[in-house]
Write a protein that holds these residues in place. Structure first.
Motif, PDB file in Angstrom:
ATOM      1  N   UNK A 153       0.858  -1.172   0.000  1.00 12.90           N
ATOM      2  CA  UNK A 153       0.000   0.000   0.000  1.00 12.90           C
ATOM      3  C   UNK A 153       0.894   1.220   0.000  1.00 12.90           C
ATOM      4  N   UNK A 154       0.308   2.388   0.222  1.00 12.24           N
ATOM      5  CA  UNK A 154       1.099   3.621   0.310  1.00 12.24           C
ATOM      6  C   UNK A 154       0.289   4.651   1.062  1.00 12.24           C
ATOM      7  N   UNK A 155       0.953   5.684   1.506  1.00 12.99           N
ATOM      8  CA  UNK A 155       0.280   6.768   2.213  1.00 12.99           C
ATOM      9  C   UNK A 155      -0.031   7.915   1.253  1.00 12.99           C
ATOM     10  N   UNK A 156      -1.175   8.546   1.455  1.00 16.30           N
ATOM     11  CA  UNK A 156      -1.547   9.691   0.633  1.00 16.30           C
ATOM     12  C   UNK A 156      -2.656   9.368  -0.349  1.00 16.30           C
ATOM     13  N   UNK A 157      -3.072  10.369  -1.100  1.00 17.34           N
ATOM     14  CA  UNK A 157      -4.204  10.234  -2.015  1.00 17.34           C
ATOM     15  C   UNK A 157      -3.803  10.368  -3.480  1.00 17.34           C
ATOM     16  N   UNK A 158      -2.500  10.434  -3.750  1.00 20.89           N
ATOM     17  CA  UNK A 158      -1.993  10.385  -5.123  1.00 20.89           C
ATOM     18  C   UNK A 158      -0.942   9.287  -5.204  1.00 20.89           C
ATOM     19  N   UNK A 200     -14.927  10.704  -4.703  1.00 20.40           N
ATOM     20  CA  UNK A 200     -15.092   9.893  -5.915  1.00 20.40           C
ATOM     21  C   UNK A 200     -14.206  10.377  -7.062  1.00 20.40           C
ATOM     22  N   UNK A 201     -14.114  11.685  -7.246  1.00 21.90           N
ATOM     23  CA  UNK A 201     -13.288  12.199  -8.341  1.00 21.90           C
ATOM     24  C   UNK A 201     -11.816  11.881  -8.108  1.00 21.90           C
ATOM     25  N   UNK A 202     -11.373  12.018  -6.862  1.00 23.77           N
ATOM     26  CA  UNK A 202      -9.966  11.750  -6.557  1.00 23.77           C
ATOM     27  C   UNK A 202      -9.602  10.294  -6.788  1.00 23.77           C
TER      28      UNK A 202
END
Length: 465
Positions: A18-23, A49-51
Motif C-alpha cells: 500500500x502507500x500513504x496519501x491520495x496520489x 469519488x473524483x480523486x
C-alpha cells in the motif's frame, strides 16, 4: 536483462504494497514499471469519488497488466465507501437472508463499481465460520456460524464477483472464526482437533475451491492440529501440504497484511516476507503504510535469501508465475459482461427483533436515534456506521422531551456504556430500546447484524414505519 535484474523483477512480482496519501507516489509508479505485481488501496487513500477515479487512472495507465486491489467486503469493511459507509448489507445480513441469488447480486454490484475504476482483485469474501460470538475481528464479516451456510454463500459471492470480472480472495485460511483475539495485535490460536477443523473451518474454503475461486488469503494464526510451530502464513504444512496437496488449490495464495503484529512483530516484515514465500505464499500483502524504504528493503531481503540459498529460485519463480497468471486471468481489458441491475434485498428481514422492540415501534411518539461510541477493529477502520451514517443521529444531550429512543451500539457486551444510559433513561420514564449493529454478544432488543449505510437506512425505516 541481467540475472540480477531478473531476480529483482521476480521478487517485485510477488509483492503488494500500500502507500500513504491520495496520489500515486513516484516510487510506486517506478516499482510498477520494474515489475511490481500489485498495489493495494486502503480507506485513507480515498478522499472523494473524483480523486479515486484520478488515482486509479494514473495507476492503471502506469501498469495495464497489474493487479489493483482493495478490501471491499461490503457491509462493515469497505474501502471504496470509506467516507460514507457501504451501500451493501454485508455478509452476516446476507447469511441470515439465506438467498444465494441475493448474495451473488450483492457481489456483482461490488464488482461493477470496482471494475469501472480499474480494480481487478478484491480481497473478499470473508469465508470464516464465526463460531465464537466474542470474536473481535470477524463477527458480521462472516456469513454465519454454520459451516454449510457459510460455504453456500461463499460460493455464491465468489461467482457474483468473478463472473463480473473481478478476482475473489477467500479469507482467512484455514479459518479465523474461532478466535477471541485479533491477529492485527497478537497471534491467535485455533485450538481444535483436525476433525473439527475439517468439518467446520475448512468447509467454506473447500467449497470455494470447487467453485473456482481465483485466490485464497492466509491468516496469521496458530493451528496446532496441523502445525504446532508456525503460524499459517509461514507454515508449509498448512499452505502446501493442506491447501495445495490435500485440498487441490491451484490459484494464488495471498498473505494477510505482513505488517500485522501476528505476522511480523517479532521478526520484522523483511524476514516475514521471505518466510511466507518459502512456506508457499505467492503474493505478499505488505500493509497500508508501506514506504519506499520498506519496499526496497523487502525486495532486497527476498533477493538476498535466494542468493544465500534460504529461498529457492524455483519457489520464487512459482510464486511470481501464479501471481502473473491471476493478473492475466482478470485483465481489465477483457470483454467482461455488463452487470445487470438487481433490486436491493429486504434487509430488515435479517434483523432479530424482540417483542419489546415490536411494542416500541407501535408507540405513537416520534423516534430518535442515539449512537454510542463502540470499539471497532483495524479491518473496519473509521467508517460512518449506524443511523449516524444516514444523518439520523441525535446527541443524547439534545433529545426531545417526549420522543421514544433507540440507543445504538455494536459489539455490545456487559461493560458497554449503553446499558447505564438505557437504565437512567428508563428510570426517568422514557421508552427505550437497545439496538446492536454488530454480532450479538448478549440479549438486546434488536440486532441488525451489520452497521453499513445500507443496513442503517433499513433500520431507520423499520423503526419509523
Amino acid at each position: 536483462m541481467t540475472n540480477t535484474d531478473s531476480l529483482y523483477r521476480l521478487a517485485a512480482g510477488t509483492l503488494m504494497p500500500g502507500f500513504q496519501g491520495t496520489t500515486a507516489p513516484a516510487w510506486v509508479l517506478s516499482a510498477l514499471d520494474e515489475g511490481l505485481a500489485s498495489v493495494c488501496i486502503y480507506g485513507p487513500n480515498i478522499a472523494s469519488p473524483a480523486q479515486v477515479t484520478e488515482l486509479m487512472g494514473a495507476l492503471r495507465a502506469a501498469a495495464p497488466q497489474a493487479l489493483f486491489t482493495l478490501d471491499e467486503e461490503g457491509g462493515d469493511v469497505t474501502r471504496l465507501h470509506y467516507l460514507t459507509g457501504s451501500n451493501q448489507p454485508g455478509n452476516a445480513v446476507l447469511g441470515r437472508l439465506n438467498d444465494p441469488a441475493t448474495t451473488a447480486s450483492s457481489a456483482a454490484a461490488i464488482a461493477a463499481e470496482l471494475r469501472e475504476l480499474g480494480f481487478n482483485l478484491n480481497l473478499a469474501p470473508d469465508a470464516d465460520v464465526n463460531s465464537t460470538d466474542t470474536n473481535p475481528v470477524i463477527g458480521v464479516r462472516s456469513f454465519g456460524a454454520d459451516a454449510e451456510l457459510v460455504a453456500r454463500h461463499t460460493v455464491s459471492w465468489v461467482a457474483g464477483l468473478q463472473d463480473a470480472g473481478v478476482a475473489a480472495c477467500a479469507k482467512h485460511f484455514p479459518g479465523h472464526g474461532d478466535t477471541s483475539t485479533d491477529s492485527h495485535h497478537t497471534l491467535p490460536t485455533i485450538d481444535v482437533d483436525r476433525q473439527t477443523l475439517t468439518t467446520r473451518e475448512l468447509v467454506p474454503f473447500a467449497a470455494a475451491i470447487d467453485g473456482g475461486i481465483a485466490s485464497i488469503m492466509t491468516s496469521h494464526i496458530m493451528v496446532p492440529s496441523v502445525d504446532s510451530e508456525h503460524p499459517a502464513t509461514f507454515s508449509r504444512a498448512i499452505l502446501h501440504d493442506l491447501l495445495r496437496a490435500e485440498m487441490g488449490f491451484e490459484g494464488a495464495i495471498i498473505t494477510d497484511a505482513l505488517d500485522m503484529a501476528g505476522a511480523s512483530a517479532e521478526t520484522g516484515i523483511e524476514v516475514a516476507a521471505v518466510r511466507a514465500l518459502a512456506a508457499g505464499a505467492d503474493l505478499l500483502c505488505l500493509g497500508s503504510e508501506t514506504t519506499q524504504e520498506r519496499y526496497a528493503g523487502i525486495v532486497e531481503a527476498i533477493v538476498r535469501s535466494v542468493r544465500d540459498g534460504h529461498l529457492s529460485l524455483e519457489r520464487l519463480q512459482d510464486a511470481a508465475r501464479r501471481t502473473a497468471e491471476l493478473a492475466a486471468a482478470y485483465s481489465p481489458s477483457a470483454n467482461w459482461p455488463e452487470a445487470t441491475e438487481a433490486p436491493g434485498p429486504a434487509i430488515a428481514a435479517a434483523f432479530d427483533v424482540s417483542a419489546s422492540a415490536r411494542r416500541w415501534i407501535e408507540l405513537p411518539q416520534a423516534a430518535e436515534f442515539v449512537t454510542f461510541d463502540s470499539a471497532t477493529n483495524l479491518a473496519v477502520g473509521h467508517v460512518p456506521w449506524g443511523p449516524a451514517a444516514v444523518q439520523a443521529h441525535t446527541d443524547i444531550g439534545n433529545i426531545s422531551a417526549d420522543s421514544k429512543l433507540a440507543l445504538i451500539g455494536r459489539g455490545i457486551d456487559e461493560h458497554h456504556g449503553i446499558w447505564k444510559a438505557a437504565a437512567d433513561l428508563r428510570r426517568s420514564g422514557r421508552e427505550v430500546i437497545v439496538v446492536d449493529c454488530g454480532w450479538p454478544r448478549m440479549k438486546v432488543d434488536l440486532v441488525t447484524f451489520g452497521a453499513s449505510r445500507a443496513v442503517a437506512a433499513a433500520l431507520v425505516d423499520f423503526l419509523t414505519r
